[in-house]
Design an enzyme around this catalytic site. Structure first.
Site, short mmCIF file in Angstrom:
data_model
loop_
_atom_site.label_atom_id
_atom_site.label_comp_id
_atom_site.label_asym_id
_atom_site.label_seq_id
_atom_site.Cartn_x
_atom_site.Cartn_y
_atom_site.Cartn_z
N ARG A 31 0.86 -1.20 0.21
CA ARG A 31 0.10 -0.58 0.31
C ARG A 31 0.25 1.28 -0.06
O ARG A 31 0.60 2.53 -0.24
CB ARG A 31 -1.13 0.31 1.22
CG ARG A 31 -2.19 -0.53 0.98
CD ARG A 31 -2.93 -0.95 2.28
NE ARG A 31 -4.35 -1.71 2.09
CZ ARG A 31 -4.59 -2.21 2.71
NH1 ARG A 31 -4.51 -2.41 3.55
NH2 ARG A 31 -6.02 -3.14 2.47
N LYS A 202 -19.46 -16.37 1.47
CA LYS A 202 -21.52 -16.38 1.46
C LYS A 202 -21.55 -15.61 0.01
O LYS A 202 -20.96 -15.49 -0.56
CB LYS A 202 -21.35 -15.45 2.80
CG LYS A 202 -21.14 -16.82 3.91
CD LYS A 202 -21.53 -15.66 4.78
CE LYS A 202 -22.12 -16.50 6.24
NZ LYS A 202 -21.52 -15.43 7.11
N GLY A 381 -13.09 -4.42 -0.76
CA GLY A 381 -14.73 -3.42 -0.57
C GLY A 381 -14.90 -3.22 -1.46
O GLY A 381 -16.18 -2.71 -1.93
P1 AMP Z 1 -14.50 -13.65 0.80
O1 AMP Z 1 -14.26 -12.92 1.80
O2 AMP Z 1 -15.99 -14.04 0.48
O3 AMP Z 1 -14.18 -13.67 -0.63
O4 AMP Z 1 -14.52 -15.26 1.33
C1 AMP Z 1 -13.17 -15.55 1.69
C2 AMP Z 1 -13.32 -16.69 2.37
O5 AMP Z 1 -13.86 -18.34 1.71
C3 AMP Z 1 -11.64 -17.28 2.55
O6 AMP Z 1 -10.99 -17.08 3.97
C4 AMP Z 1 -11.90 -18.51 2.85
O7 AMP Z 1 -11.35 -19.71 3.32
C5 AMP Z 1 -12.94 -19.34 2.47
N1 AMP Z 1 -13.89 -19.90 1.61
C6 AMP Z 1 -14.10 -20.93 0.46
N2 AMP Z 1 -14.15 -21.44 -0.02
C7 AMP Z 1 -14.76 -22.20 0.50
C8 AMP Z 1 -15.36 -23.00 1.08
N3 AMP Z 1 -15.63 -24.45 0.29
N4 AMP Z 1 -16.31 -23.48 2.55
C9 AMP Z 1 -15.66 -22.38 3.16
N5 AMP Z 1 -14.72 -21.60 3.01
C10 AMP Z 1 -14.91 -20.86 2.09
#
Ligand code: AMP
Length: 400
Positions: A31, A202, A381
């Site tokens: 950064r 999610k 974000g």
């Molecule tokens: P995000 O911040 O929404 O991009 O999510 C990232 C997180 O999603 C990471 O910490 C991953 O470990 C988690 N993640 C990815 N695939 C899976 C999965 N199949 N089950 C649970 N967590 C997951």
């Protein structure tokens, strides 16, 4: 940055929210490096540069007596590194809105740099408080915002402060311009086919993005935890995989909308499944629609990798946000690595690729592929909200 700064005091909002180790040494200065072109340009043009940033969340981690943990969150930790990078002895004001800042800013000469203490030491920062923003603005003649990572927040130093500078006295920095320009390459008349790769935990975090993507992408590749909500909604058995029960109707609606619009949605045909959420879990590869009780999908399987790679490698524009699996655990990182390689391959063949969002950025960096994709965004974000079509407060404040 078409703005006259010669012999002017220029207040620059940067994103110096860098990770520090237990001894307060910077562990990743990406950064800081990203902000250097703007700072160096201003110095070369004869400005006196006043830098401000936040670092961490000091208001959420107060000392036991309710006071700010200055020792942990002070921007003073950055002074020597920044001085080295700029080859200028950076001065430091221990209160961004106090007498020290006023005095040091007043005597600051062209070619000199002053770093202000953490803006979040003041509660007023995240409230976007006008009086506090006015104090910051009073330090300078010109305002430059180069903190894309916080452009989606209507804070005092990122947004409110801009109202105290007239048109022609405020501008984006080079990093901000680059982020906006690259995101617009995807949003405005992109080369087609355009493929969006969306992963992460999610569905609920990415609803708006998915809705928007169905309006302008040709292909949407879905991996990560969020894929299992779609798979269950389609009638699959998902065992203990991460499923948002209350988002299944939404998943079906998104699939129907995509079909109607002729957008191809790809879900992982197979998954690496595990008997527990742990690095040393037992693992197998199975069809994603047939995950047994007690098992959970933690990565995309080889069939999915192949299918996703074919789509990605025949695309002309690519957006990637979110990992394909729990890539923090080496046992479940293969899918994400394979996708990173496919994106790099497509880019080599001439596609434009943008990687945005914290974890996919980390994956690309980890694999040393950051210079093999077209652009790696510095704003998780903020980039997500920009792509969702939202007007970011930090951008609006400059554009008016
Ligand atoms: P995000 O911040 O929404 O991009 O999510 C990232 C997180 O999603 C990471 O910490 C991953 O470990 C988690 N993640 C990815 N695939 C899976 C999965 N199949 N089950 C649970 N967590 C997951």
């Amino acid at each position: 940055m078409n703005i006259d700064v010669k012999n002017k005091k220029v207040l620059v909002r940067v994103d110096f929210n860098v990770p520090l180790d237990a001894k307060f040494k910077i562990t990743d200065d990406t950064r800081i490096r990203a902000a250097l072109p703007t700072i160096k340009h201003l110095l070369k043009e004869g400005a006196a540069v006043i830098l401000m940033s936040h670092l961490g969340r000091p208001q959420k981690k107060l000392n036991e007596d309710g006071s700010i943990n200055v020792k942990k969150f002070t921007l003073n930790h950055l002074v020597s590194h920044l001085s080295k990078k700029l080859r200028v002895k950076v001065k430091f004001a221990d209160n961004c809105a106090g007498d020290s800042a006023k005095k040091l800013a007043k005597s600051l000469k062209a070619g000199e740099v002053l770093l202000l203490e953490n803006t979040r030491f003041h509660k007023e920062e995240s409230k976007g408080d006008k009086a506090f923003a006015k104090k910051l603005a009073s330090l300078a003649d010109v305002y430059v915002n180069d903190a894309f990572g916080t452009a989606h927040r209507a804070h005092a130093s990122t947004t409110t402060v801009a109202q105290f500078f007239k048109k022609g006295k405020k501008s984006f920095g080079f990093l901000m311009l680059k982020e906006i320009e690259n995101a617009n390459k995807l949003l405005n008349d992109p080369a087609r086919p355009l493929t969006a790769i969306i992963g992460g935990a999610k569905v609920s975090d990415k609803i708006l993005l998915l809705e928007r993507l169905i309006d302008f992408a040709n292909n949407i590749v879905i991996g990560g935890g969020m894929a299992y909500t779609f798979i269950k909604a389609k009638g699959g058995s998902t065992g203990n995989s991460l499923v948002e029960e209350d988002k299944q109707k939404l998943a079906l609606r998104l699939l129907a909308k995509a079909k109607k619009k002729g957008v191809n949605i790809y879900l992982p045909k197979d998954s690496v499944i595990a008997d527990k959420f742990a690095a040393n879990a037992k693992k197998e590869t199975k069809y994603s629609m047939r995950i047994r009780k007690g098992w959970m999908g933690l990565d995309i399987g080889e069939k999915a990798q192949k299918e996703f790679a074919a789509v990605i490698e025949s695309s002309s524009s690519i957006l990637w946000n979110g990992p394909m699996g729990v890539f923090e655990m080496p046992a479940f990182a293969k899918g994400t690595k394979a996708i990173a390689k496919s994106v790099a391959k497509a880019t080599k063949k001439g596609a434009f690729s943008l990687v945005g969002g914290g974890d996919s950025v980390a994956a690309v960096n980890q694999m040393g592929l950051s210079d093999k994709v077209s652009y790696v965004s510095t704003g998780g974000g903020a980039m997500l909200e920009f792509l969702e079509g939202k007007q970011l407060p930090g951008i609006k404040a400059i554009e008016g």
